[in-house]
Design an enzyme around this catalytic site. Sequence first.
Site, PDB file in Angstrom:
ATOM      1  N   CYS A 226      17.303  24.427 -52.382  1.00 60.42           N
ATOM      2  CA  CYS A 226      16.333  23.343 -52.455  1.00 60.42           C
ATOM      3  C   CYS A 226      16.271  22.810 -53.887  1.00 60.42           C
ATOM      4  CB  CYS A 226      14.970  23.861 -52.022  1.00 60.42           C
ATOM      5  SG  CYS A 226      13.583  22.809 -52.469  1.00 60.42           S
ATOM      6  N   GLU A 227      16.381  21.503 -54.045  1.00 60.37           N
ATOM      7  CA  GLU A 227      16.398  20.944 -55.396  1.00 60.37           C
ATOM      8  C   GLU A 227      15.017  20.945 -56.050  1.00 60.37           C
ATOM      9  OE1 GLU A 227      15.951  16.136 -54.752  1.00 60.37           O
ATOM     10  OE2 GLU A 227      17.962  16.995 -54.765  1.00 60.37           O
ATOM     11  N   HIS A 228      13.972  21.169 -55.280  1.00 61.22           N
ATOM     12  CA  HIS A 228      12.623  21.140 -55.846  1.00 61.22           C
ATOM     13  C   HIS A 228      12.246  22.460 -56.512  1.00 61.22           C
ATOM     14  CE1 HIS A 228      11.931  17.951 -52.521  1.00 61.22           C
ATOM     15  NE2 HIS A 228      12.321  17.383 -53.655  1.00 61.22           N
ATOM     16  N   HIS A 229      12.641  23.590 -55.896  1.00 59.36           N
ATOM     17  CA  HIS A 229      12.277  24.892 -56.449  1.00 59.36           C
ATOM     18  C   HIS A 229      13.498  25.771 -56.736  1.00 59.36           C
ATOM     19  CE1 HIS A 229       8.718  23.553 -54.079  1.00 59.36           C
ATOM     20  NE2 HIS A 229       8.085  23.964 -55.163  1.00 59.36           N
TER      21      HIS A 229
ATOM     22  N   GLN B 140      17.059  18.955 -47.198  1.00 61.06           N
ATOM     23  CA  GLN B 140      17.697  19.005 -45.878  1.00 61.06           C
ATOM     24  C   GLN B 140      17.959  17.612 -45.323  1.00 61.06           C
ATOM     25  OE1 GLN B 140      15.988  21.860 -43.159  1.00 61.06           O
ATOM     26  NE2 GLN B 140      16.760  20.755 -41.370  1.00 61.06           N
TER      27      GLN B 140
ATOM     28  N   HIS C  20      13.201  27.493 -44.937  1.00 60.11           N
ATOM     29  CA  HIS C  20      13.127  27.191 -46.364  1.00 60.11           C
ATOM     30  C   HIS C  20      12.316  28.260 -47.081  1.00 60.11           C
ATOM     31  CE1 HIS C  20      14.576  22.876 -46.277  1.00 60.11           C
ATOM     32  NE2 HIS C  20      14.501  23.195 -44.994  1.00 60.11           N
TER      33      HIS C  20
ATOM     34  N   CYS D 260      11.195  28.198 -49.985  1.00 65.22           N
ATOM     35  CA  CYS D 260      10.098  27.632 -50.771  1.00 65.22           C
ATOM     36  C   CYS D 260       8.821  27.507 -49.948  1.00 65.22           C
ATOM     37  CB  CYS D 260      10.493  26.273 -51.358  1.00 65.22           C
ATOM     38  SG  CYS D 260      10.918  25.030 -50.126  1.00 65.22           S
TER      39      CYS D 260
END
Length: 199
Positions: free
Chosen positions: A88-91, A129, A157, A159
């Site tokens: 995941c690019e956020h976390h 995703q 996920h 996260c």
Amino acid sequence: MAPYRNLEEYNIEITNEVKDHFAKIVGDIGEDITREGLVKTPERAAKAMLFLTQGYQQDAEEILRSAMFAESYDDMVIIKDIEMYSLCEHHMLPFFGKAHIAYIPNGHIVGLSKIPRVVDVFARRLQVQERLTHDILECINNTLKPKGVAVVIEASHMCMMMRGVQKQNSVTTTSGFRGQFEKIETRNEFLKLISTDLS
């Protein structure tokens, strides 16, 4: 850019730079970077990160073009339950699950192993995703130019499981359709086949 070379030989300069960053992170969170269990952790983490993001160095369209064959078959081809792992690019935590992909040939088929390789190329990047689904869909559509393409991804996920809302049993489903799969009857046939155990 290599079509699909697994990154097992690492660029020493890049690996050392990433290793130094990981060493600083480990120290900043309060750990002793010199203790036995952590001495080699920054290097291991650097190599793991480079492996998990090797998709940036690979060309998914070239992978497909390397195994396209003229063929008159024009019914649905489905590869389902393709294992998929991404970050995941956020976390920068993993999300993982299965991809189900179908296409209807338009004069050319592709070697079956190339479809999972395309999934890996786009999954081994920092992703969400939704974009992963779109990237796979558009790559197959633009390269094979089939009569239709369908992609469904089901993923869990970390996260959402390890942190944040901490929902352990949630699964996210995304889908994309082009060409004949935009017709409800073709789409329904695909969705029925990927949800049915034919063995």
